[in-house]
Scaffold this motif. Sequence first.
Motif, PDB file in Angstrom:
ATOM      1  N   TRP A 154      -1.958  -0.857  -0.798  1.00  0.00           N
ATOM      2  CA  TRP A 154      -1.451  -2.237  -0.803  1.00  0.00           C
ATOM      3  C   TRP A 154      -0.276  -2.439  -1.757  1.00  0.00           C
ATOM      4  O   TRP A 154       0.025  -3.573  -2.121  1.00  0.00           O
ATOM      5  CB  TRP A 154      -2.579  -3.185  -1.218  1.00  0.00           C
ATOM      6  CG  TRP A 154      -3.511  -3.551  -0.111  1.00  0.00           C
ATOM      7  CD1 TRP A 154      -3.643  -2.962   1.098  1.00  0.00           C
ATOM      8  CD2 TRP A 154      -4.456  -4.636  -0.140  1.00  0.00           C
ATOM      9  NE1 TRP A 154      -4.617  -3.579   1.841  1.00  0.00           N
ATOM     10  CE2 TRP A 154      -5.139  -4.606   1.104  1.00  0.00           C
ATOM     11  CE3 TRP A 154      -4.812  -5.585  -1.076  1.00  0.00           C
ATOM     12  CZ2 TRP A 154      -6.138  -5.529   1.425  1.00  0.00           C
ATOM     13  CZ3 TRP A 154      -5.806  -6.498  -0.775  1.00  0.00           C
ATOM     14  CH2 TRP A 154      -6.462  -6.476   0.472  1.00  0.00           C
ATOM     15  N   GLN A 155       0.414  -1.397  -2.153  1.00  0.00           N
ATOM     16  CA  GLN A 155       1.486  -1.548  -3.145  1.00  0.00           C
ATOM     17  C   GLN A 155       2.545  -2.555  -2.711  1.00  0.00           C
ATOM     18  O   GLN A 155       3.148  -3.223  -3.552  1.00  0.00           O
ATOM     19  CB  GLN A 155       2.143  -0.199  -3.447  1.00  0.00           C
ATOM     20  CG  GLN A 155       1.236   0.805  -4.128  1.00  0.00           C
ATOM     21  CD  GLN A 155       0.561   1.749  -3.147  1.00  0.00           C
ATOM     22  OE1 GLN A 155       0.217   1.350  -2.032  1.00  0.00           O
ATOM     23  NE2 GLN A 155       0.393   3.010  -3.535  1.00  0.00           N
ATOM     24  N   ASP A 156       2.771  -2.673  -1.405  1.00  0.00           N
ATOM     25  CA  ASP A 156       3.823  -3.566  -0.904  1.00  0.00           C
ATOM     26  C   ASP A 156       3.274  -4.698  -0.045  1.00  0.00           C
ATOM     27  O   ASP A 156       4.023  -5.337   0.698  1.00  0.00           O
ATOM     28  CB  ASP A 156       4.838  -2.760  -0.084  1.00  0.00           C
ATOM     29  CG  ASP A 156       5.508  -1.669  -0.902  1.00  0.00           C
ATOM     30  OD1 ASP A 156       5.926  -1.958  -2.039  1.00  0.00           O
ATOM     31  OD2 ASP A 156       5.601  -0.527  -0.408  1.00  0.00           O
ATOM     32  N   ILE A 157       1.980  -4.972  -0.146  1.00  0.00           N
ATOM     33  CA  ILE A 157       1.375  -5.956   0.747  1.00  0.00           C
ATOM     34  C   ILE A 157       1.752  -7.393   0.391  1.00  0.00           C
ATOM     35  O   ILE A 157       1.800  -8.265   1.252  1.00  0.00           O
ATOM     36  CB  ILE A 157      -0.171  -5.807   0.754  1.00  0.00           C
ATOM     37  CG1 ILE A 157      -0.750  -6.514   1.984  1.00  0.00           C
ATOM     38  CG2 ILE A 157      -0.794  -6.326  -0.542  1.00  0.00           C
ATOM     39  CD1 ILE A 157      -2.225  -6.231   2.213  1.00  0.00           C
ATOM     40  N   ALA A 158       2.054  -7.652  -0.882  1.00  0.00           N
ATOM     41  CA  ALA A 158       2.350  -9.008  -1.347  1.00  0.00           C
ATOM     42  C   ALA A 158       3.769  -9.081  -1.915  1.00  0.00           C
ATOM     43  O   ALA A 158       4.414  -8.061  -2.164  1.00  0.00           O
ATOM     44  CB  ALA A 158       1.337  -9.427  -2.413  1.00  0.00           C
ATOM     45  N   ASP A 159       4.228 -10.306  -2.115  1.00  0.00           N
ATOM     46  CA  ASP A 159       5.547 -10.492  -2.717  1.00  0.00           C
ATOM     47  C   ASP A 159       5.540 -10.167  -4.205  1.00  0.00           C
ATOM     48  O   ASP A 159       6.561  -9.761  -4.762  1.00  0.00           O
ATOM     49  CB  ASP A 159       5.992 -11.951  -2.524  1.00  0.00           C
ATOM     50  CG  ASP A 159       6.218 -12.287  -1.064  1.00  0.00           C
ATOM     51  OD1 ASP A 159       7.286 -11.940  -0.547  1.00  0.00           O
ATOM     52  OD2 ASP A 159       5.308 -12.876  -0.445  1.00  0.00           O
ATOM     53  N   LEU A 160       4.366 -10.311  -4.842  1.00  0.00           N
ATOM     54  CA  LEU A 160       4.252 -10.115  -6.289  1.00  0.00           C
ATOM     55  C   LEU A 160       2.790  -9.904  -6.642  1.00  0.00           C
ATOM     56  O   LEU A 160       1.908 -10.430  -5.962  1.00  0.00           O
ATOM     57  CB  LEU A 160       4.782 -11.368  -7.008  1.00  0.00           C
ATOM     58  CG  LEU A 160       4.785 -11.405  -8.528  1.00  0.00           C
ATOM     59  CD1 LEU A 160       5.783 -10.393  -9.092  1.00  0.00           C
ATOM     60  CD2 LEU A 160       5.145 -12.814  -9.012  1.00  0.00           C
ATOM     61  N   THR A 161       2.524  -9.110  -7.679  1.00  0.00           N
ATOM     62  CA  THR A 161       1.169  -8.973  -8.220  1.00  0.00           C
ATOM     63  C   THR A 161       1.208  -9.276  -9.709  1.00  0.00           C
ATOM     64  O   THR A 161       2.143  -8.882 -10.405  1.00  0.00           O
ATOM     65  CB  THR A 161       0.607  -7.550  -7.988  1.00  0.00           C
ATOM     66  OG1 THR A 161       1.420  -6.599  -8.680  1.00  0.00           O
ATOM     67  CG2 THR A 161       0.570  -7.213  -6.505  1.00  0.00           C
TER      68      THR A 161
END
Length: 233
Positions: free
Chosen positions: A140-147
């Motif tokens: 999921w490294q790129d699943i969201a806009d920001l973590t």
Amino acid sequence: MNAISTDLRGTDIRLVVLDMAGTTVADDGLVEQAFQAAAGALGVEAGSPEHQRMLEHVRATMGESKISVFRHLFGAEEKAQRANIAFEQAYHDLVDAGHCAPIPGAAEAIAELRGQGRKVVLTTGFSRATQDQILKALGWQDIADLTLCPADAGRGRPFPDLALTALLRTGTDSVREMAVAGDTRYDMLTGTRAGASVVAGVLTGAHDAERLRADGATHVLGSIAELPALLAG
């Protein structure tokens, strides 16, 4: 879906702040297992009255920043830091061993939310290292806009810092354009204190509908998979 208020007409949600463990990621008792290691590292005997008291506090504070929990349990900062290091290592090992999976429909829900033109930010009460370990295990490294983790924001839950940091870093114009979702009372408190228009509790984690509503949930959903339809409605 069990909601306090379902009418979102006129509400333009541009930012969705999602919790991880229990909300988008299946916890499967990992927090309690990692706590056993942390308590043992501090000499707390498993099965003792002290151990049981501490475990009950851990259960009651699911969603709170873990270092804050250990500061409450062990008092002295040095002990709290030792416990937190042991906890993080044990959690890493459990994740590495494959004890980590997405909540059914979570990845699809995140993709749908972003497809609707909304920014999605994943937040946690864990450290950055643990958060990154979970994201890597799930791909999921790129699943969201920001973590974001507490160290990125200043304070963890139940303070509003994580949600407000998400708002600032994504360039969202107003707190009224924000939705916050999670499985614990601390997620609900974070959302309400940050001024989010939607504070959605999900029933896939630590706390039940009554507890979520008591701490400010505007909506209670069976799982995060229901959130895109709610916001689109």
